[in-house]
Design a protein around this motif. Structure first.
Motif, PDB file in Angstrom:
ATOM      1  N   SER A   1     -22.775   0.623 -12.241  1.00 23.44           N
ATOM      2  CA  SER A   1     -23.075  -0.286 -11.131  1.00 23.44           C
ATOM      3  C   SER A   1     -24.423   0.073 -10.530  1.00 23.44           C
ATOM      4  N   ARG A   2     -25.135  -0.950 -10.079  1.00 22.90           N
ATOM      5  CA  ARG A   2     -26.520  -0.729  -9.650  1.00 22.90           C
ATOM      6  C   ARG A   2     -26.651  -0.540  -8.145  1.00 22.90           C
ATOM      7  N   TYR A   3     -25.937  -1.346  -7.367  1.00 23.42           N
ATOM      8  CA  TYR A   3     -26.062  -1.303  -5.906  1.00 23.42           C
ATOM      9  C   TYR A   3     -24.712  -0.945  -5.296  1.00 23.42           C
ATOM     10  N   TRP A   4     -24.765  -0.123  -4.258  1.00 20.81           N
ATOM     11  CA  TRP A   4     -23.540   0.364  -3.628  1.00 20.81           C
ATOM     12  C   TRP A   4     -23.528   0.079  -2.134  1.00 20.81           C
ATOM     13  N   GLY A   5     -22.344  -0.243  -1.612  1.00 19.66           N
ATOM     14  CA  GLY A   5     -22.138  -0.360  -0.177  1.00 19.66           C
ATOM     15  C   GLY A   5     -21.827   0.993   0.430  1.00 19.66           C
ATOM     16  N   GLN A   6     -21.610   1.011   1.732  1.00 24.11           N
ATOM     17  CA  GLN A   6     -21.486   2.264   2.454  1.00 24.11           C
ATOM     18  C   GLN A   6     -20.054   2.810   2.509  1.00 24.11           C
ATOM     19  N   GLY A   7     -19.081   2.043   2.130  1.00 24.89           N
ATOM     20  CA  GLY A   7     -17.704   2.511   2.132  1.00 24.89           C
ATOM     21  C   GLY A   7     -16.948   2.167   3.394  1.00 24.89           C
ATOM     22  N   THR A   8     -15.652   1.962   3.230  1.00 26.54           N
ATOM     23  CA  THR A   8     -14.766   1.705   4.357  1.00 26.54           C
ATOM     24  C   THR A   8     -13.475   2.505   4.138  1.00 26.54           C
ATOM     25  N   GLN A   9     -13.008   3.147   5.187  1.00 31.31           N
ATOM     26  CA  GLN A   9     -11.868   4.055   5.070  1.00 31.31           C
ATOM     27  C   GLN A   9     -10.549   3.284   5.097  1.00 31.31           C
ATOM     28  N   VAL A  10      -9.685   3.621   4.150  1.00 29.56           N
ATOM     29  CA  VAL A  10      -8.323   3.102   4.133  1.00 29.56           C
ATOM     30  C   VAL A  10      -7.384   4.295   4.207  1.00 29.56           C
ATOM     31  N   THR A  11      -6.498   4.292   5.197  1.00 29.42           N
ATOM     32  CA  THR A  11      -5.537   5.364   5.364  1.00 29.42           C
ATOM     33  C   THR A  11      -4.143   4.762   5.396  1.00 29.42           C
ATOM     34  N   VAL A  12      -3.281   5.248   4.502  1.00 29.38           N
ATOM     35  CA  VAL A  12      -1.917   4.750   4.409  1.00 29.38           C
ATOM     36  C   VAL A  12      -0.969   5.909   4.698  1.00 29.38           C
ATOM     37  N   SER A  13      -0.167   5.748   5.707  1.00 31.24           N
ATOM     38  CA  SER A  13       0.775   6.802   6.087  1.00 31.24           C
ATOM     39  C   SER A  13       2.190   6.422   5.675  1.00 31.24           C
TER      40      SER A  13
ATOM     41  N   LEU B   1       0.824  -1.209   0.000  1.00 31.17           N
ATOM     42  CA  LEU B   1       0.000   0.000   0.000  1.00 31.17           C
ATOM     43  C   LEU B   1       0.855   1.255   0.000  1.00 31.17           C
ATOM     44  N   LYS B   2       0.336   2.269  -0.674  1.00 33.34           N
ATOM     45  CA  LYS B   2       1.024   3.553  -0.808  1.00 33.34           C
ATOM     46  C   LYS B   2       0.139   4.653  -0.227  1.00 33.34           C
ATOM     47  N   PRO B   3       0.725   5.763   0.172  1.00 29.91           N
ATOM     48  CA  PRO B   3      -0.099   6.866   0.688  1.00 29.91           C
ATOM     49  C   PRO B   3      -1.185   7.303  -0.298  1.00 29.91           C
ATOM     50  N   GLU B   4      -0.902   7.213  -1.583  1.00 33.73           N
ATOM     51  CA  GLU B   4      -1.901   7.600  -2.583  1.00 33.73           C
ATOM     52  C   GLU B   4      -3.064   6.628  -2.687  1.00 33.73           C
ATOM     53  N   ASP B   5      -3.006   5.503  -1.987  1.00 29.52           N
ATOM     54  CA  ASP B   5      -4.144   4.588  -1.921  1.00 29.52           C
ATOM     55  C   ASP B   5      -5.158   5.020  -0.858  1.00 29.52           C
ATOM     56  N   THR B   6      -4.821   6.037  -0.098  1.00 34.36           N
ATOM     57  CA  THR B   6      -5.719   6.531   0.941  1.00 34.36           C
ATOM     58  C   THR B   6      -7.018   7.042   0.329  1.00 34.36           C
ATOM     59  N   ALA B   7      -8.134   6.496   0.789  1.00 32.96           N
ATOM     60  CA  ALA B   7      -9.451   6.856   0.243  1.00 32.96           C
ATOM     61  C   ALA B   7     -10.520   6.088   1.002  1.00 32.96           C
ATOM     62  N   VAL B   8     -11.758   6.448   0.749  1.00 32.59           N
ATOM     63  CA  VAL B   8     -12.884   5.604   1.146  1.00 32.59           C
ATOM     64  C   VAL B   8     -13.125   4.623   0.006  1.00 32.59           C
ATOM     65  N   TYR B   9     -13.165   3.358   0.350  1.00 26.00           N
ATOM     66  CA  TYR B   9     -13.347   2.304  -0.631  1.00 26.00           C
ATOM     67  C   TYR B   9     -14.795   1.807  -0.591  1.00 26.00           C
ATOM     68  N   TYR B  10     -15.392   1.717  -1.767  1.00 25.97           N
ATOM     69  CA  TYR B  10     -16.773   1.277  -1.915  1.00 25.97           C
ATOM     70  C   TYR B  10     -16.836   0.032  -2.789  1.00 25.97           C
TER      71      TYR B  10
END
Length: 120
Positions: free
Chosen positions: A107-119, A85-94
């Motif tokens: 895409s038709r259906y979406w999840g709520q997202g999960t935060q990924v933070t790379v320092s 993982l790289k710092p630029e991968d930091t985002a909310v992932y859906y």
């Protein structure tokens, strides 16, 4: 229909995370599933997708060789293993069900997202 994304967290650069997306209320094994991410101030972008059978997979150039998408239809779950993982991968992932197309609008259906933070 519900898609539950989980597995996010805070890691150091070079470490790994595995995200999970579990679906309910839909015939999960009939749907392609994609992962997208959105960083602050940026548009939502495609990360990876997998066909309903799991035979076909697709990746954004930025994650190719580092991320691996897979699915277990018996568990109604799609995974994305994220290595190096790289710092630029930091985002909310859906996660999203309905298409392997990298255009989020397909895409038709979406999840709520999960935060990924790379320092660094």
């Amino acid at each position: 229909v519900q898609l539950q994304a989980s597995g996010g967290g805070s890691v150091q650069a070079g470490e790994s995370l595995r995200l999970s997306c579990t679906g309910s209320g839909l015939p999960f094994n009939a749907y392609a599933v994609g992962w997208f991410r959105q960083a602050p101030g940026k548009e939502r972008e495609f990360v990876a997708s997998i066909s309903s059978s799991g035979i076909s997979t697709y990746y954004a150039d930025s994650v190719k060789g580092r991320f691996t998408i897979s699915r277990d239809n018996a568990k109604n779950t799609v995974y994305v293993q994220m290595n190096s993982l790289k710092p630029e991968d930091t985002a909310v992932y859906y996660c999203a069900a309905g298409s392997t197309n990298p255009n989020p609008s397909r895409s038709r259906y979406w999840g709520q997202g999960t935060q990924v933070t790379v320092s660094s």
